[in-house]
Design a protein around this motif. Sequence first.
Motif, mmCIF file in Angstrom:
data_model
loop_
_atom_site.group_PDB
_atom_site.id
_atom_site.type_symbol
_atom_site.label_atom_id
_atom_site.label_comp_id
_atom_site.label_asym_id
_atom_site.label_seq_id
_atom_site.Cartn_x
_atom_site.Cartn_y
_atom_site.Cartn_z
ATOM 1 N N TYR A 142 -30.117 -5.456 -85.020
ATOM 2 C CA TYR A 142 -30.397 -5.945 -86.369
ATOM 3 C C TYR A 142 -31.828 -5.616 -86.772
ATOM 4 O O TYR A 142 -32.680 -5.347 -85.927
ATOM 5 N N VAL A 143 -32.062 -5.668 -88.071
ATOM 6 C CA VAL A 143 -33.438 -5.631 -88.569
ATOM 7 C C VAL A 143 -33.996 -7.038 -88.427
ATOM 8 O O VAL A 143 -33.583 -7.963 -89.126
ATOM 9 N N THR A 144 -34.916 -7.207 -87.477
ATOM 10 C CA THR A 144 -35.411 -8.532 -87.125
ATOM 11 C C THR A 144 -36.839 -8.720 -87.616
ATOM 12 O O THR A 144 -37.671 -7.818 -87.470
ATOM 13 N N HIS A 145 -37.124 -9.863 -88.179
ATOM 14 C CA HIS A 145 -38.439 -10.197 -88.713
ATOM 15 C C HIS A 145 -39.082 -11.257 -87.815
ATOM 16 O O HIS A 145 -38.470 -12.288 -87.537
ATOM 17 N N MET A 146 -40.316 -11.000 -87.398
ATOM 18 C CA MET A 146 -40.998 -11.942 -86.507
ATOM 19 C C MET A 146 -42.465 -12.044 -86.898
ATOM 20 O O MET A 146 -43.124 -11.041 -87.157
ATOM 21 N N PHE A 152 -53.218 -21.112 -71.359
ATOM 22 C CA PHE A 152 -52.726 -22.216 -70.534
ATOM 23 C C PHE A 152 -51.190 -22.269 -70.536
ATOM 24 O O PHE A 152 -50.614 -23.225 -70.017
ATOM 25 N N GLY A 153 -50.561 -21.254 -71.119
ATOM 26 C CA GLY A 153 -49.105 -21.187 -71.136
ATOM 27 C C GLY A 153 -48.602 -19.993 -70.358
ATOM 28 O O GLY A 153 -49.129 -19.654 -69.305
ATOM 29 N N PHE A 154 -47.591 -19.316 -70.897
ATOM 30 C CA PHE A 154 -47.000 -18.165 -70.209
ATOM 31 C C PHE A 154 -46.512 -17.178 -71.259
ATOM 32 O O PHE A 154 -46.584 -17.430 -72.463
ATOM 33 N N VAL A 155 -46.023 -16.025 -70.794
ATOM 34 C CA VAL A 155 -45.503 -14.970 -71.660
ATOM 35 C C VAL A 155 -43.997 -14.902 -71.478
ATOM 36 O O VAL A 155 -43.496 -14.985 -70.352
ATOM 37 N N GLU A 156 -43.280 -14.756 -72.597
ATOM 38 C CA GLU A 156 -41.834 -14.606 -72.504
ATOM 39 C C GLU A 156 -41.379 -13.451 -73.379
ATOM 40 O O GLU A 156 -42.085 -13.004 -74.282
ATOM 41 N N LEU A 157 -40.161 -12.991 -73.085
ATOM 42 C CA LEU A 157 -39.561 -11.889 -73.830
ATOM 43 C C LEU A 157 -38.741 -12.454 -74.976
ATOM 44 O O LEU A 157 -37.917 -13.345 -74.781
ATOM 45 N N ARG A 158 -38.961 -11.941 -76.170
ATOM 46 C CA ARG A 158 -38.185 -12.353 -77.341
ATOM 47 C C ARG A 158 -37.484 -11.137 -77.945
ATOM 48 O O ARG A 158 -38.088 -10.086 -78.103
ATOM 49 N N GLY A 159 -36.236 -11.298 -78.301
ATOM 50 C CA GLY A 159 -35.559 -10.248 -79.058
ATOM 51 C C GLY A 159 -34.427 -9.619 -78.293
ATOM 52 O O GLY A 159 -33.275 -9.993 -78.448
ATOM 53 N N GLY A 160 -34.768 -8.669 -77.434
ATOM 54 C CA GLY A 160 -33.739 -7.953 -76.695
ATOM 55 C C GLY A 160 -32.741 -7.303 -77.625
ATOM 56 O O GLY A 160 -33.076 -6.467 -78.460
ATOM 57 N N MET A 161 -31.468 -7.667 -77.476
ATOM 58 C CA MET A 161 -30.410 -7.087 -78.298
ATOM 59 C C MET A 161 -30.600 -7.388 -79.772
ATOM 60 O O MET A 161 -30.126 -6.651 -80.635
ATOM 61 N N LEU A 162 -31.304 -8.490 -80.067
ATOM 62 C CA LEU A 162 -31.526 -8.840 -81.467
ATOM 63 C C LEU A 162 -32.281 -7.734 -82.186
ATOM 64 O O LEU A 162 -31.973 -7.377 -83.327
ATOM 65 N N PHE A 163 -33.284 -7.141 -81.526
ATOM 66 C CA PHE A 163 -34.059 -6.078 -82.151
ATOM 67 C C PHE A 163 -33.308 -4.744 -82.135
ATOM 68 O O PHE A 163 -33.586 -3.873 -82.949
ATOM 69 N N LEU A 216 -33.899 1.494 -88.569
ATOM 70 C CA LEU A 216 -34.670 0.653 -87.647
ATOM 71 C C LEU A 216 -33.735 -0.163 -86.757
ATOM 72 O O LEU A 216 -33.987 -0.337 -85.570
ATOM 73 N N ALA A 217 -32.642 -0.632 -87.319
ATOM 74 C CA ALA A 217 -31.710 -1.446 -86.535
ATOM 75 C C ALA A 217 -31.113 -0.660 -85.380
ATOM 76 O O ALA A 217 -30.729 -1.228 -84.365
ATOM 77 N N LEU A 218 -31.008 0.687 -85.511
ATOM 78 C CA LEU A 218 -30.398 1.503 -84.471
ATOM 79 C C LEU A 218 -31.379 2.018 -83.441
ATOM 80 O O LEU A 218 -30.992 2.323 -82.318
ATOM 81 N N CYS A 219 -32.674 2.111 -83.816
ATOM 82 C CA CYS A 219 -33.569 2.882 -82.950
ATOM 83 C C CYS A 219 -34.763 2.131 -82.402
ATOM 84 O O CYS A 219 -35.531 2.728 -81.642
ATOM 85 N N LEU A 220 -34.992 0.887 -82.748
ATOM 86 C CA LEU A 220 -36.167 0.167 -82.250
ATOM 87 C C LEU A 220 -35.863 -0.453 -80.901
ATOM 88 O O LEU A 220 -35.014 -1.307 -80.783
ATOM 89 N N THR A 221 -36.499 0.023 -79.875
ATOM 90 C CA THR A 221 -36.399 -0.579 -78.548
ATOM 91 C C THR A 221 -37.784 -0.777 -78.014
ATOM 92 O O THR A 221 -38.730 -0.120 -78.442
ATOM 93 N N ALA A 242 -33.210 -12.552 -88.281
ATOM 94 C CA ALA A 242 -32.664 -11.202 -88.412
ATOM 95 C C ALA A 242 -31.822 -11.113 -89.689
ATOM 96 O O ALA A 242 -31.199 -12.097 -90.119
ATOM 97 N N ASP A 243 -31.812 -9.928 -90.282
ATOM 98 C CA ASP A 243 -30.958 -9.694 -91.438
ATOM 99 C C ASP A 243 -29.500 -9.697 -90.987
ATOM 100 O O ASP A 243 -29.187 -9.239 -89.871
ATOM 101 N N PRO A 244 -28.617 -10.179 -91.800
ATOM 102 C CA PRO A 244 -27.183 -10.156 -91.428
ATOM 103 C C PRO A 244 -26.708 -8.751 -91.163
ATOM 104 O O PRO A 244 -27.165 -7.777 -91.785
ATOM 105 N N ALA A 245 -25.795 -8.614 -90.221
ATOM 106 C CA ALA A 245 -25.230 -7.289 -89.907
ATOM 107 C C ALA A 245 -24.410 -6.785 -91.091
ATOM 108 O O ALA A 245 -23.772 -7.553 -91.796
ATOM 109 N N LYS A 246 -24.466 -5.455 -91.275
ATOM 110 C CA LYS A 246 -23.723 -4.851 -92.390
ATOM 111 C C LYS A 246 -22.687 -3.879 -91.848
ATOM 112 O O LYS A 246 -22.880 -3.256 -90.821
#
Length: 366
Positions: free
Chosen positions: A344-348, A330-341, A17-22, A362-366
């Motif tokens: 790394y295996v990122t939990h949100m 009443f707010g806005f939309v923003e992008l979260r993650g990018g390179m983090l996803f 997942l860390a290599l292929c999730l975009t 995110a899980d520590p890099a191995k």
Amino acid sequence: MTNTTTHQTGSLTRKLLALCLTTCLTTHIAAQPETTPLQAGRTPDGVVYFLPKTAVRFTLLIEKRTYTPGKFAKYADKYLHLTDIAQEEEVAYNIADYKITPIGIRDTSKCYAVKLKGGQCERAEIKLSDDGVLLAVNDTPVAQQLPPPFRPAPRAKRPDAQRYLTAETQSAGSLAKMAELTVQQMAELQERRQQLITGEADDMPQDEQQLRLMIAEIDKERDALMTLFTGTTVRDTTEHVVEVCPEKEVQREVIFRLSKRLGLVDKDDLSGVPYYMSIEDRDHTNQEKYAIPDNKKEGGFYVNVPGRIKLSLYRENHLLGSFNISAAQFGFVELRGGMLFKRYVTHMTLNPYNGAVSKLHADPAK
């Protein structure tokens, strides 16, 4: 209400997942009644999801009061000097209590797609509600918490006043005579009660507990006979839910009406007293200010950054209360993650009411 039942998409293969999730942004779907939004869920190359907007649920406990005049109601003034006893049946409604709860519902104007590359990435845990709202990525969703449904208490059984009438009263030739004899019976009960309290009764009980029981039985009989003059009132409480989804600032917008004789009625029914809602935008967010440049759109997940609103509730001109709410629309939309996803295996986890990020790590890099 957004159902928080999730679609399990398989167990997480952490390294793959860390290599292929975009992710990538799809074209927004216009919120038009004639437009059918994209189908949320798995696609051949990824997942389509929606973000929520914030609605407000008004939970109303409405009490129905039914008054039934007593058999001797018209003699209440003559024999008991009670001058305000109603002679006709009356039904009246009022709001006994209310709660205001924010809830998340699908926003069809915020539809996005996540592209998953590689067959193993089909096991990525992207969790959606039943109607396709993004709840969590590689984490446990947070359920919407709503007040438990109202359960009325069992109604106490009322004693039958008729069974306490003496044989002489029941055989009286007129209603007036029956009322007169009933008043005499009530006076005798009051006298006996006083004798028990002062210890002058011929049949004084041997212990205090028995004394209390005898006095309670006298009170029960006297109160039942009194209802033959004053009538009886039955109260039934039911729960009603009104949901609104504010999209802009408003001043004193009618959300429902309550008729004293009919109960909850439509907001356009002038027979009811109006209840108003005012919405104040506390942030006045400039959406264009937070526009995302094209070169920054690759990767990551789109989430809400809600704005703050103040909701005020009125009954006619009387302010019942004001409430501060974080509302997605009443707010806005923003992008979260990018390179983090990507790396790394990122939990949100997202807030189910407004689509804001409530947890991200995110899980520590191995």
